[in-house]
Scaffold this motif. Structure first.
Motif, mmCIF file in Angstrom:
data_model
loop_
_atom_site.group_PDB
_atom_site.id
_atom_site.type_symbol
_atom_site.label_atom_id
_atom_site.label_comp_id
_atom_site.label_asym_id
_atom_site.label_seq_id
_atom_site.Cartn_x
_atom_site.Cartn_y
_atom_site.Cartn_z
ATOM 1 N N SER A 1 55.259 14.142 89.612
ATOM 2 C CA SER A 1 54.876 14.863 90.831
ATOM 3 C C SER A 1 56.242 15.375 91.384
ATOM 4 O O SER A 1 57.249 14.962 90.937
ATOM 5 C CB SER A 1 54.137 13.991 91.560
ATOM 6 N N LYS A 2 56.124 16.301 92.493
ATOM 7 C CA LYS A 2 57.217 16.687 93.167
ATOM 8 C C LYS A 2 58.328 17.201 92.053
ATOM 9 O O LYS A 2 59.641 17.353 92.252
ATOM 10 C CB LYS A 2 58.059 15.459 93.778
ATOM 11 N N SER A 3 57.903 18.141 91.084
ATOM 12 C CA SER A 3 58.672 18.590 90.098
ATOM 13 C C SER A 3 59.747 19.753 90.657
ATOM 14 O O SER A 3 60.643 19.804 90.258
ATOM 15 C CB SER A 3 58.018 19.557 89.064
ATOM 16 N N LEU B 1 43.681 -3.600 88.522
ATOM 17 C CA LEU B 1 43.587 -3.846 87.198
ATOM 18 C C LEU B 1 42.189 -4.488 86.745
ATOM 19 O O LEU B 1 41.712 -3.928 85.821
ATOM 20 C CB LEU B 1 44.736 -5.222 86.789
ATOM 21 N N ALA B 2 41.401 -5.165 87.481
ATOM 22 C CA ALA B 2 39.999 -5.611 87.427
ATOM 23 C C ALA B 2 39.172 -4.180 87.330
ATOM 24 O O ALA B 2 38.284 -4.292 86.597
ATOM 25 C CB ALA B 2 39.672 -6.410 88.359
ATOM 26 N N ALA B 3 39.161 -3.312 88.353
ATOM 27 C CA ALA B 3 38.611 -2.138 88.102
ATOM 28 C C ALA B 3 38.668 -1.455 86.813
ATOM 29 O O ALA B 3 37.844 -0.804 86.171
ATOM 30 C CB ALA B 3 38.803 -1.062 89.375
ATOM 31 N N MET B 4 39.865 -1.144 86.481
ATOM 32 C CA MET B 4 40.285 -0.549 85.240
ATOM 33 C C MET B 4 39.714 -1.242 84.098
ATOM 34 O O MET B 4 39.233 -0.670 83.055
ATOM 35 C CB MET B 4 41.881 -0.447 85.165
ATOM 36 N N SER B 5 39.781 -2.574 84.092
ATOM 37 C CA SER B 5 39.297 -3.473 82.901
ATOM 38 C C SER B 5 37.648 -3.297 82.718
ATOM 39 O O SER B 5 37.333 -3.528 81.531
ATOM 40 C CB SER B 5 39.365 -4.723 82.998
ATOM 41 N N HIS B 6 36.996 -3.120 84.064
ATOM 42 C CA HIS B 6 35.490 -3.456 83.800
ATOM 43 C C HIS B 6 34.671 -2.185 84.219
ATOM 44 O O HIS B 6 33.605 -2.187 84.122
ATOM 45 C CB HIS B 6 35.129 -4.648 84.852
ATOM 46 N N LEU B 7 35.176 -1.257 84.627
ATOM 47 C CA LEU B 7 34.527 -0.027 85.099
ATOM 48 C C LEU B 7 35.014 1.087 84.140
ATOM 49 O O LEU B 7 36.011 1.526 83.403
ATOM 50 C CB LEU B 7 34.601 0.483 86.473
ATOM 51 N N PRO B 8 34.175 2.093 83.969
ATOM 52 C CA PRO B 8 34.411 3.400 82.995
ATOM 53 C C PRO B 8 35.346 4.107 83.674
ATOM 54 O O PRO B 8 35.046 4.537 84.845
ATOM 55 C CB PRO B 8 33.156 3.927 82.856
ATOM 56 N N THR B 9 36.712 4.124 83.617
ATOM 57 C CA THR B 9 37.674 4.822 84.353
ATOM 58 C C THR B 9 38.292 5.726 83.462
ATOM 59 O O THR B 9 38.380 5.753 82.173
ATOM 60 C CB THR B 9 38.712 3.853 84.724
ATOM 61 N N ALA B 10 38.983 6.780 84.227
ATOM 62 C CA ALA B 10 39.901 7.518 83.635
ATOM 63 C C ALA B 10 41.248 7.471 84.623
ATOM 64 O O ALA B 10 41.170 7.009 85.644
ATOM 65 C CB ALA B 10 39.675 9.057 83.735
ATOM 66 N N VAL B 11 42.461 7.591 83.793
ATOM 67 C CA VAL B 11 43.747 7.366 84.583
ATOM 68 C C VAL B 11 44.586 8.765 84.819
ATOM 69 O O VAL B 11 44.678 9.240 83.759
ATOM 70 C CB VAL B 11 44.317 6.171 83.795
ATOM 71 N N MET B 12 44.819 8.958 86.084
ATOM 72 C CA MET B 12 45.961 10.033 86.244
ATOM 73 C C MET B 12 47.276 9.058 86.786
ATOM 74 O O MET B 12 47.259 8.564 87.810
ATOM 75 C CB MET B 12 45.452 10.914 87.445
ATOM 76 N N TYR B 13 48.201 9.058 85.839
ATOM 77 C CA TYR B 13 49.226 8.282 86.157
ATOM 78 C C TYR B 13 50.378 9.142 86.737
ATOM 79 O O TYR B 13 50.884 10.001 85.956
ATOM 80 C CB TYR B 13 49.723 7.596 84.875
ATOM 81 N N VAL B 14 50.470 8.967 88.094
ATOM 82 C CA VAL B 14 51.617 9.976 88.783
ATOM 83 C C VAL B 14 52.642 9.084 88.840
ATOM 84 O O VAL B 14 53.008 8.037 89.344
ATOM 85 C CB VAL B 14 50.731 10.262 90.058
ATOM 86 N N MET B 15 53.809 10.056 88.579
ATOM 87 C CA MET B 15 55.228 9.392 88.739
ATOM 88 C C MET B 15 55.948 10.398 89.473
ATOM 89 O O MET B 15 55.908 11.475 89.435
ATOM 90 C CB MET B 15 55.885 9.506 87.201
ATOM 91 N N ASP B 16 56.747 9.564 90.284
ATOM 92 C CA ASP B 16 57.800 10.670 91.137
ATOM 93 C C ASP B 16 59.184 10.236 90.502
ATOM 94 O O ASP B 16 59.811 9.089 90.756
ATOM 95 C CB ASP B 16 57.798 10.170 92.626
ATOM 96 N N LEU B 17 59.816 11.120 89.824
ATOM 97 C CA LEU B 17 60.877 10.922 88.935
ATOM 98 C C LEU B 17 62.174 11.748 89.638
ATOM 99 O O LEU B 17 63.148 11.767 89.218
ATOM 100 C CB LEU B 17 60.791 11.327 87.737
ATOM 101 N N SER B 18 61.652 12.048 90.870
ATOM 102 C CA SER B 18 62.779 12.616 91.497
ATOM 103 C C SER B 18 63.801 11.797 92.286
ATOM 104 O O SER B 18 64.907 12.135 92.639
ATOM 105 C CB SER B 18 62.287 13.431 92.929
ATOM 106 N N GLY B 19 63.487 10.647 92.190
ATOM 107 C CA GLY B 19 64.622 9.413 92.904
ATOM 108 C C GLY B 19 64.029 9.170 94.332
ATOM 109 O O GLY B 19 64.675 8.384 95.167
ATOM 110 N N GLY B 20 62.995 9.867 94.951
ATOM 111 C CA GLY B 20 62.717 9.822 96.331
ATOM 112 C C GLY B 20 61.820 8.663 96.573
ATOM 113 O O GLY B 20 61.428 8.536 97.589
ATOM 114 N N ALA B 21 61.205 7.948 95.562
ATOM 115 C CA ALA B 21 60.166 6.846 95.635
ATOM 116 C C ALA B 21 61.011 5.541 96.144
ATOM 117 O O ALA B 21 60.312 4.608 96.645
ATOM 118 C CB ALA B 21 59.460 6.620 94.441
ATOM 119 N N GLY B 22 62.249 5.624 95.996
ATOM 120 C CA GLY B 22 62.895 4.274 96.424
ATOM 121 C C GLY B 22 63.159 3.225 94.989
ATOM 122 O O GLY B 22 62.254 3.468 94.405
#
Length: 183
Positions: A116-118, A65-86
């Motif tokens: 992911s894992k579509s 969160l500190a890196a995202m707050s203080h550095l110029p960042t882009a975000v690739m938010y990856v979700m596993d909606l297959s149910g396999g992430a636990g």
């Protein structure tokens, strides 16, 4: 022989600045499916954030969160909606709730949502919950196994890196002006 020496000193400063930029940058070569791409930047695969209040976060979550707050960042938010992430820490509901919280915290960051894992399918009701949270914002269903939307993901990543590069270039120009003025 004459010439005052100021030009040589400025050239040394530029060379030092370039070396520092190089030392703080990573030539990233990443293979996504069958494609490779490079971009001079820093790419951080951050440790997973969990759905919990900031005061309960571990050191790695706080650093993310500190890196995202203080550095110029882009975000690739990856979700596993297959149910396999636990379900213990990464249930579909928790991933979507966390996505909403992080996006609200960083609304101006270049951003892409990736399911992911579509090829494995989605947990019942996950797509509806995702689309409700995204409120019409685009996302990519990706399967590296089947090659689904890999080209599109590559293009989106390159677009976001270019947005970050514009910010970094602007920051470098300010640093250069500051160095020239002696501050």
């Amino acid at each position: 022989m004459g010439g005052g020496g100021g030009g040589g000193q400025q050239q040394q400063q530029r060379q030092r600045r370039k070396l520092t930029q190089f030392e703080h940058s990573v030539e990233m070569e990443r293979v996504v499916g069958r494609y490779a791409f490079s971009q001079l930047c820093q790419i951080m695969d951050s440790p997973g954030l969990l759905v919990r209040p900031d005061h309960e976060r571990n050191e790695m979550e706080s650093l993310t969160l500190a890196a995202m707050s203080h550095l110029p960042t882009a975000v690739m938010y990856v979700m596993d909606l297959s149910g396999g992430a636990g379900d213990k820490c990464s249930s579909v509901h928790d991933q979507l709730r966390l996505r909403r919280e992080v996006r609200e915290r960083f609304p101006r960051r270049p951003w892409i949502d990736v399911v992911s894992k579509s090829d494995l399918g989605l947990v019942e009701g996950a797509r509806e919950e995702l689309e409700t949270i995204l409120d019409g914002a685009p996302y990519l269903d990706v399967s590296v196994t089947e090659g689904t939307n890999v080209d599109e993901l590559r293009g989106e990543v390159m677009r976001m890196l270019e947005e970050v590069r514009v910010v970094l270039d602007a920051m470098a120009a300010v640093d250069e002006r500051t160095a020239r003025s002696g501050n």
